[in-house]
Design a protein around this motif. Structure first.
Motif, PDB file in Angstrom:
ATOM      1  N   ILE A  72       0.967  -1.148  -0.084  1.00  5.85           N
ATOM      2  CA  ILE A  72      -0.238  -0.298   0.107  1.00  5.85           C
ATOM      3  C   ILE A  72       0.733   0.927   0.058  1.00  5.85           C
ATOM      4  CG2 ILE A  72      -1.696   1.625   1.307  1.00  5.85           C
ATOM      5  CD1 ILE A  72      -2.437  -1.272   3.049  1.00  5.85           C
ATOM      6  N   LEU A  73       1.005   2.159  -0.854  1.00  5.91           N
ATOM      7  CA  LEU A  73       2.056   2.832  -1.073  1.00  5.91           C
ATOM      8  C   LEU A  73       1.405   4.590  -0.783  1.00  5.91           C
ATOM      9  CD1 LEU A  73       2.367   2.223  -5.422  1.00  5.91           C
ATOM     10  CD2 LEU A  73       3.823   1.584  -3.005  1.00  5.91           C
ATOM     11  N   PRO A  74       2.350   5.249  -0.297  1.00  3.65           N
ATOM     12  CA  PRO A  74       1.744   6.517   0.552  1.00  3.65           C
ATOM     13  C   PRO A  74       0.989   7.490  -0.478  1.00  3.65           C
ATOM     14  CG  PRO A  74       4.459   6.285   0.210  1.00  3.65           C
ATOM     15  CD  PRO A  74       3.579   5.173  -0.432  1.00  3.65           C
ATOM     16  N   ASP A  75       0.493   8.173  -0.299  1.00  2.68           N
ATOM     17  CA  ASP A  75      -0.391   8.957  -1.008  1.00  2.68           C
ATOM     18  C   ASP A  75       0.170  10.128  -2.059  1.00  2.68           C
ATOM     19  OD1 ASP A  75      -2.538   8.104  -0.482  1.00  2.68           O
ATOM     20  OD2 ASP A  75      -3.290   9.431   0.697  1.00  2.68           O
ATOM     21  N   SER A 112       7.458  12.983  -0.883  1.00  2.00           N
ATOM     22  CA  SER A 112       7.432  13.493   0.521  1.00  2.00           C
ATOM     23  C   SER A 112       8.053  12.805   1.008  1.00  2.00           C
ATOM     24  CB  SER A 112       5.703  13.886   1.068  1.00  2.00           C
ATOM     25  OG  SER A 112       5.488  13.309   1.006  1.00  2.00           O
ATOM     26  N   GLN A 113       8.641  11.568   0.905  1.00  2.00           N
ATOM     27  CA  GLN A 113       8.623  10.743   1.779  1.00  2.00           C
ATOM     28  C   GLN A 113      10.665  10.923   1.562  1.00  2.00           C
ATOM     29  OE1 GLN A 113       8.216   5.947   1.245  1.00  2.00           O
ATOM     30  NE2 GLN A 113       8.224   7.010  -0.391  1.00  2.00           N
ATOM     31  N   ARG A 114      10.661  10.746   3.514  1.00  3.84           N
ATOM     32  CA  ARG A 114      11.942  11.582   3.301  1.00  3.84           C
ATOM     33  C   ARG A 114      13.134  11.121   2.690  1.00  3.84           C
ATOM     34  NH1 ARG A 114      13.419  10.902   9.425  1.00  3.84           N
ATOM     35  NH2 ARG A 114      12.432  13.158   9.768  1.00  3.84           N
ATOM     36  N   PHE A 115      13.523   9.897   2.714  1.00  2.00           N
ATOM     37  CA  PHE A 115      14.063   9.456   2.302  1.00  2.00           C
ATOM     38  C   PHE A 115      14.246   9.308   0.351  1.00  2.00           C
ATOM     39  CE2 PHE A 115      11.365   6.250   0.514  1.00  2.00           C
ATOM     40  CZ  PHE A 115      11.548   5.498  -0.699  1.00  2.00           C
ATOM     41  N   ILE A 116      12.859   9.522  -0.555  1.00  2.00           N
ATOM     42  CA  ILE A 116      13.109  10.395  -1.792  1.00  2.00           C
ATOM     43  C   ILE A 116      13.724  11.526  -1.810  1.00  2.00           C
ATOM     44  CG2 ILE A 116      11.823  10.610  -4.260  1.00  2.00           C
ATOM     45  CD1 ILE A 116      11.302   7.263  -3.656  1.00  2.00           C
ATOM     46  N   LYS A 117      13.714  12.013  -1.269  1.00  4.51           N
ATOM     47  CA  LYS A 117      13.968  13.352  -1.197  1.00  4.51           C
ATOM     48  C   LYS A 117      16.127  13.659  -0.616  1.00  4.51           C
ATOM     49  CE  LYS A 117      10.418  15.780   1.341  1.00  4.51           C
ATOM     50  NZ  LYS A 117       9.957  16.898   2.308  1.00  4.51           N
ATOM     51  N   ARG A 118      15.943  12.386  -0.010  1.00  2.00           N
ATOM     52  CA  ARG A 118      17.595  12.305   0.253  1.00  2.00           C
ATOM     53  C   ARG A 118      18.158  11.940  -0.853  1.00  2.00           C
ATOM     54  NH1 ARG A 118      15.918  14.358   4.197  1.00  2.00           N
ATOM     55  NH2 ARG A 118      16.307  15.859   2.684  1.00  2.00           N
ATOM     56  N   ASP A 144       9.059   2.237  -6.564  1.00  2.00           N
ATOM     57  CA  ASP A 144       9.635   0.959  -7.040  1.00  2.00           C
ATOM     58  C   ASP A 144      10.752   0.719  -5.511  1.00  2.00           C
ATOM     59  OD1 ASP A 144      11.006  -1.678  -7.915  1.00  2.00           O
ATOM     60  OD2 ASP A 144      12.771  -1.263  -8.741  1.00  2.00           O
ATOM     61  N   TYR A 145      11.506   2.063  -5.458  1.00  2.00           N
ATOM     62  CA  TYR A 145      12.414   1.506  -4.231  1.00  2.00           C
ATOM     63  C   TYR A 145      11.528   1.949  -2.763  1.00  2.00           C
ATOM     64  CZ  TYR A 145      16.463   3.475  -7.121  1.00  2.00           C
ATOM     65  OH  TYR A 145      17.011   4.074  -8.332  1.00  2.00           O
ATOM     66  N   LEU A 168      16.505   3.249   6.360  1.00  2.00           N
ATOM     67  CA  LEU A 168      16.948   3.690   7.750  1.00  2.00           C
ATOM     68  C   LEU A 168      17.236   5.637   7.142  1.00  2.00           C
ATOM     69  CD1 LEU A 168      19.991   1.433   8.021  1.00  2.00           C
ATOM     70  CD2 LEU A 168      17.981   1.867   9.580  1.00  2.00           C
ATOM     71  N   SER A 169      17.337   5.760   5.936  1.00  2.00           N
ATOM     72  CA  SER A 169      17.507   7.476   5.072  1.00  2.00           C
ATOM     73  C   SER A 169      16.088   7.362   5.352  1.00  2.00           C
ATOM     74  CB  SER A 169      17.721   7.380   4.026  1.00  2.00           C
ATOM     75  OG  SER A 169      17.695   8.266   3.596  1.00  2.00           O
ATOM     76  N   ASP A 170      14.660   6.536   5.754  1.00  2.00           N
ATOM     77  CA  ASP A 170      13.282   7.152   6.024  1.00  2.00           C
ATOM     78  C   ASP A 170      12.902   7.375   7.174  1.00  2.00           C
ATOM     79  OD1 ASP A 170      11.323   8.017   4.279  1.00  2.00           O
ATOM     80  OD2 ASP A 170       9.954   6.535   5.637  1.00  2.00           O
TER      81      ASP A 170
END
Length: 403
Positions: free
Chosen positions: A268-271, A275-281, A298-299, A387-389
């Motif tokens: 179940i993916l976030p909306d 906006s996820q922290r690890f994606i921003k990194r 995918d990530y 861990l990044s998130d």
């Protein structure tokens, strides 16, 4: 009074879809109960069929209903139920099929003598179903006269033209064939929670209770996808005991050793993926583009797969909480060893970005271990993203200042 359905509800694909799933899981159930030299087919001789060693077939017609009674349970199989008589009609046509060489009585008798006919349904048995009551009495006592008379009376009793046709087709079988046929009819009713039956069969393969769900998920996924490809290619879908053992035996072997078995599920993916922290990194160091939503998804799935499996392994007792903490700490320490001092010689922001990307790329090649199990690449990468998130690791020199 039953609530009237809208046209959209009447034409909904839901009933059909659950009927297909019911067939699939019953097929899986029959596969799990095969013996040496036996095989199971799907939509070849019937919805499902089993071939036994002694040239004996069992044909299964599957009938699933979503209709319920006042108590909320599936409705009963009544005496003039269309599911009952259409099934018997289908079998009567198979018995007398000219194309399969059964036009003559001798061929029909031979076929019936080597066949059982099973109607499998989640419907319950109606107490007022006289036909089925007489059928059981005939099979126990051998007295065919009462059943045969009732069968002829039913044809006059119904006002439904289709059901009258179905009953007449059974009546049109020659008496000795009709008698042997009805003697070989079996009713498997109230087969409602078919998935539980499948899981019980897995348990009977000496699989520990904590591993049953994982085995079920792998087996269901593999067989469902391979069946789809087989049918799509126009091939007959039939699996023998020996073939099943060869193709899927490793799933059971994996569950019996101490290695962790990863669960498969729909994430179940976030909306808002970005906006996820690890994606921003990842975006900070050019490892991901804001336009590449497919890769971001995918990530995210890798991260969710890792965190969800850790939770389920703890719940199932496969690992304990401190093992998970040790696992997180080990991955953190391997990151920290590489991160510390990495940027000391960087003189420009481009060098910082390049070094950060190299660090990520290097750690993505790692296969981390949890206990005796080496995690696959997706789970290992998922641990980095997890861990990044949660803000424990990052890639850019100044990643902590950007939180």
């Amino acid at each position: 009074m039953a609530e009237e359905k809208s046209y959209s509800e009447k034409t909904s694909a839901g009933d059909t879809s659950i009927g297909f799933d019911y067939q699939h899981y019953y097929f899986l159930y029959r596969i799990l109960n095969l013996g040496t030299g036996q095989s199971v087919g799907f939509e070849i001789k019937d919805d499902v069929h089993t071939e036994l060693k002694a040239d004996f077939n069992i044909l299964y017609q599957l009938k699933h209903t979503v209709q319920t009674n006042a108590a909320g349970t599936p409705i009963a199989l009544t005496e003039l139920d269309s599911d009952l008589w259409k099934t018997l009609y289908n079998w009567s046509q198979v018995i007398s099929d000219k194309v399969d060489g059964r036009e003559e009585l001798a061929a029909q008798r031979l076929f019936v003598s080597k066949t059982e006919f099973h109607l499998v349904s989640n419907k319950s048995l109606s107490k007022t179903n006289t036909f089925l009551k007489l059928l059981v009495e005939f099979q126990e006592s051998g007295n065919f006269e009462m059943l045969d008379m009732h069968l002829k009376d039913l044809s006059d009793k119904t006002e439904n033209a289709d059901i009258e046709k179905y009953i007449s087709s059974v009546n049109c079988l020659e008496e000795s064939v009709r008698k042997d046929f009805l003697h070989h009819v079996r009713l498997e009713l109230e087969v409602d929670d078919i998935i539980s039956r499948v899981k019980n069969s897995i348990r009977e393969k000496i699989i520990g209770p904590e591993k049953i769900d994982a085995v079920f998920e792998r087996l269901d996924s593999r067989i469902r996808s391979e069946n789809f490809l087989t049918i799509k290619n126009g091939s007959a879908l039939i699996i023998s005991f020996e073939e099943f053992s060869k193709r899927y035996g490793k799933i059971f072997e994996d569950s019996r050793n101490k290695k962790l078995v990863a669960h498969r599920f729909q994430s179940i993916l976030p909306d808002d993926i970005f906006s996820q922290r690890f994606i921003k990194r990842l975006i900070e160091i050019g490892a991901l583009s804001i336009a590449d939503s497919e890769r971001a998804i995918d990530y995210t799935r890798q991260k969710i797969r890792l965190s969800t499996n850790l939770e389920r392994w703890v719940q199932e007792g496969n690992v304990v909480g401190d093992e998970v903490e040790d696992f997180h700490n080990e991955v953190f320490n391997r990151w920290d060893n590489e991160f510390y001092g990495l940027f000391d010689k960087c003189t420009s922001m481009s060098e910082v970005i390049d070094s950060a990307f190299d660090l990520l790329r290097m750690l993505r090649r790692e296969r981390f271990r949890l206990g005796d199990t080496e995690l696959d690449t997706q789970l290992s990468n998922g641990e980095l993203y997890y861990l990044s998130d949660i803000g424990r690791i990052g890639w850019h020199r100044d990643w902590a200042d950007n939180d």
